[in-house]
Design an enzyme around this catalytic site. Structure first.
Site, PDB file in Angstrom:
ATOM      1  N   GLY A   3     -24.932   1.774  -0.738  1.00 46.19           N
ATOM      2  CA  GLY A   3     -26.077   2.303  -1.487  1.00 46.19           C
ATOM      3  C   GLY A   3     -25.795   3.644  -2.142  1.00 46.19           C
ATOM      4  N   LEU A  60     -22.141  -1.561  -1.254  1.00 40.84           N
ATOM      5  CA  LEU A  60     -23.111  -1.949  -0.221  1.00 40.84           C
ATOM      6  C   LEU A  60     -23.555  -0.786   0.676  1.00 40.84           C
ATOM      7  CD1 LEU A  60     -21.655  -5.473   0.618  1.00 40.84           C
ATOM      8  CD2 LEU A  60     -23.968  -4.998  -0.243  1.00 40.84           C
ATOM      9  N   TYR A  80       0.859  -1.194   0.000  1.00 37.23           N
ATOM     10  CA  TYR A  80       0.000   0.000   0.000  1.00 37.23           C
ATOM     11  C   TYR A  80       0.896   1.244   0.000  1.00 37.23           C
ATOM     12  CZ  TYR A  80      -3.598  -3.374   1.433  1.00 37.23           C
ATOM     13  OH  TYR A  80      -4.444  -4.451   1.518  1.00 37.23           O
ATOM     14  N   SER A 132     -12.582  -5.827   1.447  1.00 39.81           N
ATOM     15  CA  SER A 132     -13.632  -5.246   0.597  1.00 39.81           C
ATOM     16  C   SER A 132     -15.017  -5.644   1.117  1.00 39.81           C
ATOM     17  CB  SER A 132     -13.455  -5.663  -0.869  1.00 39.81           C
ATOM     18  OG  SER A 132     -12.169  -5.320  -1.343  1.00 39.81           O
ATOM     19  N   PRO A 133     -15.264  -5.502   2.426  1.00 45.05           N
ATOM     20  CA  PRO A 133     -16.526  -5.974   3.001  1.00 45.05           C
ATOM     21  C   PRO A 133     -17.739  -5.144   2.579  1.00 45.05           C
ATOM     22  CG  PRO A 133     -15.289  -4.739   4.640  1.00 45.05           C
ATOM     23  CD  PRO A 133     -14.381  -4.884   3.435  1.00 45.05           C
TER      24      PRO A 133
HETATM   25  N1  LIG Z   1      -5.509  -8.772   1.208  1.00 43.59           N
HETATM   26  C1  LIG Z   1      -5.901  -8.239   0.074  1.00 43.59           C
HETATM   27  O1  LIG Z   1      -5.574  -8.720  -1.029  1.00 43.59           O
HETATM   28  C2  LIG Z   1      -6.770  -7.013   0.133  1.00 43.59           C
HETATM   29  C3  LIG Z   1      -7.452  -6.578  -1.018  1.00 43.59           C
HETATM   30  C4  LIG Z   1      -8.279  -5.464  -0.909  1.00 43.59           C
HETATM   31  C5  LIG Z   1      -8.393  -4.787   0.308  1.00 43.59           C
HETATM   32  N2  LIG Z   1      -7.700  -5.226   1.415  1.00 43.59           N
HETATM   33  C6  LIG Z   1      -7.826  -4.544   2.726  1.00 43.59           C
HETATM   34  O2  LIG Z   1      -9.208  -4.431   3.030  1.00 43.59           O
HETATM   35  C7  LIG Z   1      -9.531  -3.057   3.309  1.00 43.59           C
HETATM   36  C8  LIG Z   1     -10.960  -2.795   2.876  1.00 43.59           C
HETATM   37  O3  LIG Z   1     -11.205  -3.189   1.526  1.00 43.59           O
HETATM   38  P1  LIG Z   1     -11.500  -2.124   0.358  1.00 43.59           P
HETATM   39  O4  LIG Z   1     -10.950  -0.814   0.740  1.00 43.59           O
HETATM   40  O5  LIG Z   1     -11.067  -2.781  -0.910  1.00 43.59           O
HETATM   41  O6  LIG Z   1     -13.091  -2.082   0.266  1.00 43.59           O
HETATM   42  P2  LIG Z   1     -14.304  -1.640   1.236  1.00 43.59           P
HETATM   43  O7  LIG Z   1     -13.873  -1.604   2.637  1.00 43.59           O
HETATM   44  O8  LIG Z   1     -15.414  -2.518   0.852  1.00 43.59           O
HETATM   45  O9  LIG Z   1     -14.633  -0.178   0.694  1.00 43.59           O
HETATM   46  C9  LIG Z   1     -13.978   0.954   1.187  1.00 43.59           C
HETATM   47  C10 LIG Z   1     -14.480   2.190   0.451  1.00 43.59           C
HETATM   48  O10 LIG Z   1     -15.908   2.241   0.490  1.00 43.59           O
HETATM   49  C11 LIG Z   1     -16.350   3.569   0.669  1.00 43.59           C
HETATM   50  N3  LIG Z   1     -17.049   3.677   1.960  1.00 43.59           N
HETATM   51  C12 LIG Z   1     -16.702   3.107   3.136  1.00 43.59           C
HETATM   52  N4  LIG Z   1     -17.597   3.431   4.101  1.00 43.59           N
HETATM   53  C13 LIG Z   1     -18.519   4.211   3.519  1.00 43.59           C
HETATM   54  C14 LIG Z   1     -19.702   4.856   3.983  1.00 43.59           C
HETATM   55  N5  LIG Z   1     -20.088   4.736   5.241  1.00 43.59           N
HETATM   56  N6  LIG Z   1     -20.416   5.597   3.100  1.00 43.59           N
HETATM   57  C15 LIG Z   1     -20.023   5.712   1.808  1.00 43.59           C
HETATM   58  N7  LIG Z   1     -18.922   5.130   1.308  1.00 43.59           N
HETATM   59  C16 LIG Z   1     -18.167   4.386   2.149  1.00 43.59           C
HETATM   60  C17 LIG Z   1     -15.121   4.460   0.655  1.00 43.59           C
HETATM   61  O11 LIG Z   1     -14.906   4.890  -0.684  1.00 43.59           O
HETATM   62  P3  LIG Z   1     -14.321   6.378  -0.988  1.00 43.59           P
HETATM   63  O12 LIG Z   1     -12.937   6.373  -0.442  1.00 43.59           O
HETATM   64  O13 LIG Z   1     -14.389   6.504  -2.471  1.00 43.59           O
HETATM   65  O14 LIG Z   1     -15.241   7.328  -0.270  1.00 43.59           O
HETATM   66  C18 LIG Z   1     -14.034   3.496   1.110  1.00 43.59           C
HETATM   67  O15 LIG Z   1     -12.742   3.897   0.689  1.00 43.59           O
HETATM   68  C19 LIG Z   1      -8.455  -2.253   2.582  1.00 43.59           C
HETATM   69  O16 LIG Z   1      -8.279  -0.976   3.141  1.00 43.59           O
HETATM   70  C20 LIG Z   1      -7.246  -3.149   2.789  1.00 43.59           C
HETATM   71  O17 LIG Z   1      -6.696  -2.931   4.083  1.00 43.59           O
HETATM   72  C21 LIG Z   1      -6.915  -6.343   1.330  1.00 43.59           C
END
Ligand SMILES: NC(=O)c1ccc[n+]([C@@H]2O[C@H](COP(=O)([O-])OP(=O)(O)OC[C@H]3O[C@@H](n4cnc5c(N)ncnc54)[C@H](OP(=O)(O)O)[C@@H]3O)[C@@H](O)[C@H]2O)c1
Length: 321
Positions: A218, A216, A63, A209-210
């Site tokens: 909306g 999710l 990252y 990516s939960p």
């Molecule tokens: N091990 C792996 O291969 C791997 C892969 C992917 C991710 N990860 C880890 O998992 C973490 C989470 O996954 P992710 O970032 O891919 O996806 P995520 O948690 O599903 O989505 C995060 C994004 O969703 C939006 N969001 C979050 N809360 C919100 C809310 N209350 N209202 C509106 N939008 C909201 C934001 O987008 P905006 O920033 O555009 O506002 C935020 O950056 C990462 O930070 C990382 O640490 C690990």
């Protein structure tokens, strides 16, 4: 929600942690996925997470080539959080590297996170030039040397996870976690036997990516025009487009309806379901780029979904994929 043990370790964590890929500052192979946040903005996100009760953070070398680790450590320092009072997980990047690189780069990881110790050290992907055995043996060396407290993997299949577990067990070290993509819109971990294997081995699954990268919540259903503002990589990874929005709309409506019963938002219900539906096996690390998002993520631990609500979301989740 009560704290849980990470796998069979003595590390206690809240069911929700904070993912910090968003702190990459645009650098490196996958740093451009998210808009760049400065230190002040990232510190505000970390503060909101801590204020909401979140007790652990997930980062990785990849990252922003250490940017996220440095930014997280800087935020915790600025907020005067005592080292050891929150848990920090990071990851080694295996692509085009051999197991020997794990030992050669650990001091750099510790330096980026200083003064925070590495509670959980994960192998980010199963694609190193060395065998699973060689990688996990080297990880066990790090535990024995006191460099990291516990070992996990990420994106490992059920078979690879089982092998990792065996290699570590021979060294008296538990495999505590496998970090994989799981959400109401991605049940592949369950379909590929990961949940069953994790349960049997006593390994926690850390759901990344939960929120399906925002779907999710909306927000894209409410304002599809904002899809154009996110990176191409994100649009592709999450199939973020009109077809996905149409298919998932009934699920979003149900999340909102159920949320109204609990004074919660759609994203809070989605996270609560994820860390409740499979008992204690799954914990989740939503990412956030604003304090309000981290606060909302933490708030997802503040209510209990009924068995009927859990089941109805399970059904809608299958229909939405
Ligand atoms: N091990 C792996 O291969 C791997 C892969 C992917 C991710 N990860 C880890 O998992 C973490 C989470 O996954 P992710 O970032 O891919 O996806 P995520 O948690 O599903 O989505 C995060 C994004 O969703 C939006 N969001 C979050 N809360 C919100 C809310 N209350 N209202 C509106 N939008 C909201 C934001 O987008 P905006 O920033 O555009 O506002 C935020 O950056 C990462 O930070 C990382 O640490 C690990």
């Amino acid at each position: 929600m009560d704290k849980r043990r990470l796998g069979k370790s003595d590390i206690e964590i809240t069911p929700i942690g904070l993912g910090t890929w968003q702190f990459s500052k645009g650098k490196g192979l996958i740093g451009g996925f998210w808009k760049s946040l400065d230190d002040e903005a990232a510190t505000a996100v970390v503060k909101a997470a801590l204020d909401g009760g979140i007790s652990w953070f997930d980062t990785a070398e990849i990252y922003g080539r250490g940017n996220s680790e440095r930014c997280l450590a800087g935020a915790l320092t600025a907020l005067k959080v005592a080292p050891g009072s929150v848990r920090v997980a990071t990851k080694w990047w295996p692509l085009l590297r051999t197991a020997g690189n794990i030992g050669r780069t650990i001091e750099k990881r510790l330096e980026c996170l200083a003064p925070w110790p590495i509670d959980l050290y994960q192998i980010h992907q199963p694609f190193s030039l060395s065998s699973v055995r060689a990688q996990l043996d080297t990880m066990a060396d790090l535990v024995e040397a006191g460099k990291v407290k516990a070992v996990g993997v990420s994106n490992f299949s059920a078979a690879a996870m089982e092998e990792a577990h065996k290699v570590l067990a021979k060294r008296g070290v538990p495999l505590v976690s496998n970090q994989v993509r799981i959400s109401l819109l991605d049940r592949s971990a369950e379909e590929k036997g990961l949940l069953e294997t994790a349960r049997r081995l006593g390994v926690s699954l850390i759901a990344y990516s939960p929120l399906a990268q925002g779907i999710l919540t909306g927000r894209f259903h409410d304002d599809p025009g904002t899809i154009a503002q996110v990176s191409r990589g994100r649009r592709m990874t999450s199939a973020l487009g009109p077809e996905t929005l149409a298919r998932t709309r009934p699920l979003i409506e149900a999340l909102r309806r159920i949320g109204d019963e609990h004074g919660a938002t759609a994203s809070q219900v989605a996270l609560n379901w994820l860390v409740s539906f499979w008992g204690e096996t799954v914990v989740a690390i939503p990412g956030a780029s604003r304090p309000g998002q981290a606060k909302e993520a933490a708030g997802s631990m503040g209510f209990r979904l009924s068995p009927a609500e859990l089941t109805s979301l399970d059904r809608l989740s299958r229909e939405a994929r």
